[in-house]
Design a protein around this motif. Sequence first.
Motif, short mmCIF file in Angstrom:
data_model
loop_
_atom_site.label_atom_id
_atom_site.label_comp_id
_atom_site.label_asym_id
_atom_site.label_seq_id
_atom_site.Cartn_x
_atom_site.Cartn_y
_atom_site.Cartn_z
N ASN A 28 3.44 0.95 -3.34
CA ASN A 28 3.51 -0.21 -2.45
C ASN A 28 2.37 -0.22 -1.45
O ASN A 28 1.87 -1.28 -1.07
CB ASN A 28 4.86 -0.24 -1.73
CG ASN A 28 6.01 -0.30 -2.72
OD1 ASN A 28 5.84 -0.80 -3.84
ND2 ASN A 28 7.16 0.23 -2.33
N ALA A 43 7.87 -4.25 -1.60
CA ALA A 43 7.80 -3.45 -2.82
C ALA A 43 7.05 -4.20 -3.91
O ALA A 43 7.31 -5.37 -4.18
CB ALA A 43 9.20 -3.10 -3.28
N LYS A 44 6.15 -3.52 -4.53
CA LYS A 44 5.34 -4.08 -5.61
C LYS A 44 6.23 -4.68 -6.71
O LYS A 44 5.94 -5.75 -7.22
CB LYS A 44 4.46 -2.95 -6.18
CG LYS A 44 4.05 -3.09 -7.62
CD LYS A 44 2.65 -3.65 -7.74
CE LYS A 44 2.21 -3.65 -9.20
NZ LYS A 44 1.18 -4.64 -9.47
#
Lengths: 477, 131, 524
Positions: C109, A70-71
């Motif tokens: 993402n 996840a970013k």
Amino acid sequence: MNNFRYFPNSKKDIAKLYRVLGVKDKKELFGKILGGIPLMDAALLTTVPKESDEEALYRFFLNIDSNIPAKNKTAVFAGGGIYNHFVPSAIDSLISRSEFYTPYTPYQPEVSQGTLFALFEFQSFIAEILGMDVVNASMYDGAESLAEAVLMAMRLSPANRDLPVSRKDDIIIISEGVNPSYTSVIKTFAGGTGVKIGKVKLNTQTGQTDIMDLKQKLANGGGRAPAVVVQQPNYFGIIEDLEELERLIHSNSNSGYNPSFIVSSTEPYSFGVINPPGFYNADIFAGEGNSFGNYMNFGGPLLGLFAAKKEYVRQMPGRIVGKTKDGKDRDAYAFILSTREQHIRRGAATSNICTNSSLNAVRAAIYLSLCSKSGFKEIASLNLKLAHILRDRLLSSGLFEPLYEGDFFNEFSLKLKINGNKHNNMAASEFIEKMAERDIIAGIAVSESAVLISATENNRLSDIEKYAENAKEVLNA
Amino acid sequence: MIKGGSFYFSKSHEWVGRDSNNKYHIGISDFAQSELGDIVYVSLPEAGKTYKKDDKIGEIESVKSVSEIYAPVELKVISVNSKLNDTPELINQDPKEAGFIAEVEISNDSDAEGLMDENAYKTFIADSRHE
Amino acid sequence: MPKFPGIKGIFLDEDPLIEQGSKRLRGIGIPDCGLKKSDLKKDESAYIDAKYIRKSPPELPEVSEPTVVRHFTRLSSWNMCVDTVFYPLGSCTMKYNPKINEKIASLENIKNLHPLTPAGLIQPVLKIVYDFNEILCGLTGLAEFGFAPQAGAAGEFAGLKIIKKYFDLKGENRKTILVPDSSHGTNPASSVLAGFTPVEIKTGKAGTLDAEELKKFVSKDAAGIMITNPNTFGVFEKDIKKIAEIMHNNGSFVYMDGANFNAFLGSVKVSDMGIDLIQLNLHKTFSTPHGGGGPGNGAIGVVESLREFLPVPYVKVGGKSTGVEKDSGEKADGGNKSNNRKDNSYSRQVYELSEDKKNSIGRMTPFLCNFAVVLRAYAYLLSLGRENIGSVSEIAVLNANYVKKKLGKILSGSDPFEEGLCMHECVFSDKAIEENGVSTIELAKLLIDYGFHPPTVYFPKNIHGAIMIEPTETESVRTLDNFIKAVKEIKFKTKKSKAVKSPQKTKVGRVNEVLANKQPVFKY
């Protein structure tokens, strides 16, 4: 059954089409066209899933998205050809305009001035950053761009090309500081000509291209070197001494071969801090421009940058936008020097490239406008500093040692030592996987025991701290 | 410079012109330049070089086409018309005078005479148009 | 309702950004990243040798965010695009680009994923590429696709390189590739790049290749043939099976340029025609946006005997499992339980990036592929599903034939292939419009003022003043009728004086390309 949502012809319309054509149905239509080739029934294909409504489709991909790093909680320190830079929202907003992303290549200039003007600005900005004369409107990616640069250098040398030249004795000299994937791509593209590839070692101390070795390689080739290729900063993050390299390469003229000095880069952001290839009289620049306003997108699409000295423009691959006038003397833009390209010169074209990376180039143009003169330099400087802080922090733990001592920009390589023991190295891949479990993409393995680590403005001091602490736990296991 | 001389034409639309001083020049025909349209770039042959008949000696580019220039006869290039580097449109404006490609030396005068003369070339163009 | 979409409007002019700057303006927020003020202020020479340091920064425009946004928004308004106009560019398949695909490609993402992230953490992403390959194999009947080629021409190059390597390993020196003269310019250009000499074969009136004519060119020198099917006239190559047989009997390969694959999608398997290799332009047939000239993807598909030659890396299934991979497999599986789709395969299968192809032509790109393009194409196929996919080619062929028939009446004598049916596109010569004094380029520019993007013009070269129209399946009969009406009006009502001045409603008029090429200006 209702019509599928992407088809604007209703069943009634379709019936009308059949009627006008005097054909009964699909079977007859394709039967008339195909002769003996059978018509397939796609509805029976088990490999193709059933129709999906939009919400189900979105959830399907949302689920994929939530099952990868996840970013918002992953700290990315991996580079190696693609870098984790910040992308301002204005770019996504502008690029989501259909007028930018849904047209074809601007072959009709009057209805494509937007794309053409944006590409012209792209060329202008990149030319400024690289210090080069002519920039084209993009290539696929840095590696393919570099391969095309090598092919272009082969067209330029030897200068006298009256006799069909056998390339079997030619050697493209490539520094080991060039990203190994790029060298592989050069082999794929230039391999057909029979040309050989000669590698130049790196100085084991500094990590820069070894001048003595290059001298030797140039001599051994009997002078038949159309090009010498180096990368700035190189694959291991080290800043090359282009001044010294240029002097050697450009003084090496032999039997009609004047080797082109080709500079590549995977991180042109470095040219916000260090001198660009044009400053060192590079003949051709070919590298990656993804750092400018483009996402990493799991490796593609990317943005190939290509630039050359003006006198070589007719040997350049790819499209070039030029500024001109319309009938009423208003500024207008169009593709120029198209006679180099495949749609006109066919087999004799400078390249087969057609569709390339226009939209990524427009992203870059928007990005560089947003950065502006001062912002570009400031972000570059921030990269430089964060990378140095990270490296110092890691070295101070005693669990790492430098692979090379040369100056670097935002990327560097370290060897790993378990429990600080020089003779007890941890495999780089194992270290990276263990760090990944802790939400840190720690870098990429560049050898059995060395990791290539980069830092950008997307990393915070707290991420650096997190890296150091987790590395300590992993390496002290 | 070529005024008053005689012109001979090849099937690939180059001319060889012999002037009153028995000097030879080469260029492309008026018909060829009109077919090409606005010429934007010319790549010239190399001075001092000898070319065999039908060797490729240069290229002419318009915006959207490229045409090769062939040696109409065996020849040696004495000098090229370097004005074409900056003003390629001379070929459009004056293909037989200011827009010549090069001054050349020819080993046998009969080589040039073996090509089409003005009248034969006119017929040749008219015929090829009907194809 | 207007008679034609092109009426009038307002064009907003824009200066180059570099002229709009004011000292030290910028349009980006730069973080301090937690750095101390003293560090932020420190000179670069404290870190690296001063001799490397750039003295004068690049002269980028000094502008704020609103200025940049207005600038590029105005620029965008000078473009025609698929979403604003009918865009019947032949051979370009300018179909509608579904918006959900853009939304999917923008998932946070996915778009921020580094390509060298350990495989164990990215199983679902690798699976996309793997599954997409299976779908394409099903649709074409071929054995495997490689996704490295970044566009159609790169796919052609990959395919030809595969053929080259095949014969090199076999110890056969085959030097030529046969290419019909009606082919796209990329075909001969790619042949040369792959180390072959292209040999052009003259084609018949409709650009079709005659099997008997082909026989004259077949020798042990021929490594293969590159054939566009349907050809660049939109006509199906009727002799294709015979052609394939001739080539195969000669030990040569049949490469199909798949630029026109929209004519076959879901209706014809290329393997049934004896095709050995094909590139699929995902930015044409598979609805990914063309982006004003890219990015694209030219996935290269091959038959079983050539699988080991495909470019690397590729997504392989069933490799060794490591601790991390197992962990994340369970994680992905768990994540899927809440989803209706039965995608719980990650725990059983392990996907990895592999370089293990023993005869591979090598690498073509630094990482795996233009993933974001593959992702959109995959989403497109999932949207359509097996129920609808065959309708794509069906409607595309119907639309093209409708235009062919209707325009054929208006442009009488201009259809080089009047008798038969075309596939996804139709071609006309300039014969009929020339009679009314309108040239092809003038027709193209006049259509702009009517509110249409021009068709492809002057290609293929063996049709005089060619006009090549590809409507695609995402246009309605209503739009086609409107377009046809415009052509009719141009043919019968346009005065020459107007034709030479067109277009007049665009941001700029006819562009001076002679000046642009004679005195090239490459930058500000």
